[in-house]
Design a protein around this motif. Structure first.
Motif, PDB file in Angstrom:
ATOM      1  N   ASP A 129       5.801  51.461  26.830  1.00 25.48           N
ATOM      2  CA  ASP A 129       4.803  50.488  27.267  1.00 25.48           C
ATOM      3  C   ASP A 129       3.496  50.668  26.501  1.00 25.48           C
ATOM      4  O   ASP A 129       2.734  51.600  26.764  1.00 25.48           O
ATOM      5  CB  ASP A 129       4.576  50.646  28.775  1.00 25.48           C
ATOM      6  CG  ASP A 129       3.716  49.546  29.346  1.00 25.48           C
ATOM      7  OD1 ASP A 129       2.606  49.327  28.823  1.00 25.48           O
ATOM      8  OD2 ASP A 129       4.150  48.914  30.318  1.00 25.48           O
ATOM      9  N   ASP A 130       3.239  49.769  25.547  1.00 27.17           N
ATOM     10  CA  ASP A 130       2.053  49.900  24.706  1.00 27.17           C
ATOM     11  C   ASP A 130       0.758  49.709  25.493  1.00 27.17           C
ATOM     12  O   ASP A 130      -0.248  50.340  25.177  1.00 27.17           O
ATOM     13  CB  ASP A 130       2.106  48.923  23.531  1.00 27.17           C
ATOM     14  CG  ASP A 130       3.074  49.390  22.451  1.00 27.17           C
ATOM     15  OD1 ASP A 130       3.313  50.611  22.354  1.00 27.17           O
ATOM     16  OD2 ASP A 130       3.599  48.534  21.712  1.00 27.17           O
ATOM     17  N   PRO A 172      12.547  54.360  32.767  1.00 28.40           N
ATOM     18  CA  PRO A 172      12.674  52.947  33.134  1.00 28.40           C
ATOM     19  C   PRO A 172      12.928  52.828  34.635  1.00 28.40           C
ATOM     20  O   PRO A 172      13.665  53.633  35.214  1.00 28.40           O
ATOM     21  CB  PRO A 172      13.891  52.483  32.339  1.00 28.40           C
ATOM     22  CG  PRO A 172      13.970  53.434  31.178  1.00 28.40           C
ATOM     23  CD  PRO A 172      13.506  54.751  31.738  1.00 28.40           C
ATOM     24  N   LYS A 173      12.290  51.842  35.256  1.00 33.53           N
ATOM     25  CA  LYS A 173      12.455  51.650  36.691  1.00 33.53           C
ATOM     26  C   LYS A 173      13.905  51.341  37.019  1.00 33.53           C
ATOM     27  O   LYS A 173      14.653  50.811  36.188  1.00 33.53           O
ATOM     28  CB  LYS A 173      11.564  50.505  37.183  1.00 33.53           C
ATOM     29  CG  LYS A 173      10.103  50.885  37.231  1.00 33.53           C
ATOM     30  CD  LYS A 173       9.287  49.761  37.839  1.00 33.53           C
ATOM     31  CE  LYS A 173       7.830  50.187  37.984  1.00 33.53           C
ATOM     32  NZ  LYS A 173       7.016  49.075  38.504  1.00 33.53           N
ATOM     33  N   VAL A 174      14.299  51.687  38.250  1.00 30.90           N
ATOM     34  CA  VAL A 174      15.658  51.423  38.720  1.00 30.90           C
ATOM     35  C   VAL A 174      15.967  49.940  38.519  1.00 30.90           C
ATOM     36  O   VAL A 174      15.134  49.084  38.801  1.00 30.90           O
ATOM     37  CB  VAL A 174      15.797  51.823  40.205  1.00 30.90           C
ATOM     38  CG1 VAL A 174      17.156  51.414  40.751  1.00 30.90           C
ATOM     39  CG2 VAL A 174      15.588  53.322  40.371  1.00 30.90           C
ATOM     40  N   GLY A 175      17.135  49.664  37.995  1.00 35.19           N
ATOM     41  CA  GLY A 175      17.545  48.296  37.725  1.00 35.19           C
ATOM     42  C   GLY A 175      17.281  47.867  36.297  1.00 35.19           C
ATOM     43  O   GLY A 175      17.817  46.854  35.848  1.00 35.19           O
ATOM     44  N   THR A 203       5.024  60.461  42.554  1.00 35.00           N
ATOM     45  CA  THR A 203       5.303  59.386  41.615  1.00 35.00           C
ATOM     46  C   THR A 203       4.093  58.456  41.602  1.00 35.00           C
ATOM     47  O   THR A 203       3.285  58.460  42.531  1.00 35.00           O
ATOM     48  CB  THR A 203       6.567  58.594  42.003  1.00 35.00           C
ATOM     49  OG1 THR A 203       6.381  58.050  43.308  1.00 35.00           O
ATOM     50  CG2 THR A 203       7.799  59.474  41.979  1.00 35.00           C
ATOM     51  N   ALA A 204       3.967  57.681  40.543  1.00 38.49           N
ATOM     52  CA  ALA A 204       2.856  56.742  40.441  1.00 38.49           C
ATOM     53  C   ALA A 204       3.327  55.451  39.801  1.00 38.49           C
ATOM     54  O   ALA A 204       4.174  55.467  38.901  1.00 38.49           O
ATOM     55  CB  ALA A 204       1.732  57.348  39.602  1.00 38.49           C
ATOM     56  N   ALA A 205       2.786  54.346  40.275  1.00 36.15           N
ATOM     57  CA  ALA A 205       3.061  53.049  39.669  1.00 36.15           C
ATOM     58  C   ALA A 205       2.170  52.915  38.445  1.00 36.15           C
ATOM     59  O   ALA A 205       0.946  52.961  38.559  1.00 36.15           O
ATOM     60  CB  ALA A 205       2.774  51.945  40.673  1.00 36.15           C
ATOM     61  N   VAL A 206       2.772  52.785  37.276  1.00 37.70           N
ATOM     62  CA  VAL A 206       1.967  52.731  36.057  1.00 37.70           C
ATOM     63  C   VAL A 206       2.288  51.545  35.155  1.00 37.70           C
ATOM     64  O   VAL A 206       1.525  51.247  34.253  1.00 37.70           O
ATOM     65  CB  VAL A 206       2.099  54.029  35.228  1.00 37.70           C
ATOM     66  CG1 VAL A 206       1.488  55.210  35.965  1.00 37.70           C
ATOM     67  CG2 VAL A 206       3.544  54.321  34.869  1.00 37.70           C
ATOM     68  N   SER A 207       3.415  50.887  35.392  1.00 39.98           N
ATOM     69  CA  SER A 207       3.841  49.845  34.482  1.00 39.98           C
ATOM     70  C   SER A 207       4.870  48.952  35.167  1.00 39.98           C
ATOM     71  O   SER A 207       5.545  49.383  36.108  1.00 39.98           O
ATOM     72  CB  SER A 207       4.449  50.514  33.244  1.00 39.98           C
ATOM     73  OG  SER A 207       5.163  49.617  32.457  1.00 39.98           O
ATOM     74  N   LYS A 208       5.021  47.760  34.650  1.00 32.81           N
ATOM     75  CA  LYS A 208       6.007  46.831  35.191  1.00 32.81           C
ATOM     76  C   LYS A 208       7.429  47.372  35.020  1.00 32.81           C
ATOM     77  O   LYS A 208       8.277  47.197  35.891  1.00 32.81           O
ATOM     78  CB  LYS A 208       5.860  45.487  34.466  1.00 32.81           C
ATOM     79  CG  LYS A 208       6.856  44.421  34.887  1.00 32.81           C
ATOM     80  CD  LYS A 208       6.601  43.121  34.174  1.00 32.81           C
ATOM     81  CE  LYS A 208       7.010  43.177  32.737  1.00 32.81           C
ATOM     82  NZ  LYS A 208       8.111  42.398  32.287  1.00 32.81           N
TER      83      LYS A 208
END
Length: 146
Positions: A40-41, A100-103, A127-132
């Motif tokens: 993720d740039d 990569p997120k699950v899925g 854990t942390a939300a950092v990207s789509k």
């Protein structure tokens, strides 16, 4: 995300967002391992803006405060990857494992992370939300007496 008290976020939060959620601050040395074209740039730029420097690579040769490890299911043995990421990490430093997120293609089963961390001598903390498309897992070396 919930709004904060009057005045809201600091300028750093507004600029960095996900990088600040990783606990990064200006002046930290962040080593990036496992970068590839799918990384993720936007997150990478936010991190470099937050630390006010470029991230270093695996050839840096000095201690680092944080290791940012991009890891995909196809990258091989996670334990080996985690152990390798400890090479330049300063005592008390943090590894942020980005998967990569699950899925998503090449996602890593969270159970695999939970299993690999202690084998590599690490403790999973949060854990942390950092990207789509990417999930971040914080790993640290357990504190030793003395």
């Amino acid at each position: 995300m919930s709004p904060t008290a009057a005045g809201g976020s600091t300028p750093t939060d507004a600029l960095a967002g996900p990088a600040s959620r990783l606990g990064l601050t200006k002046g930290m040395v962040v080593q990036e391992l496992g970068w590839d074209s799918d990384s993720d740039d936007e997150l990478r730029v936010a991190i470099e803006d937050t630390i006010d420097s470029d991230m270093v690579d695996g050839d840096y040769g000095n201690v680092v405060d944080v290791v940012l490890l991009w890891w995909r299911d196809e990258d091989g043995d996670l334990v080996d990857g985690l152990v390798d990421s400890l090479t330049d990490l300063v005592g008390g430093g943090v590894i942020w494992l980005l998967t990569p997120k699950v899925g998503r293609a090449n996602s890593v089963d969270p159970a695999d992370i939970t299993e690999a961390a202690p084998i590599a001598g690490l403790a999973l903390t949060t854990t942390a939300a950092v990207s789509k498309d990417w999930a971040a897992t914080r790993l640290v070396t357990p504190k030793t007496p003395g």
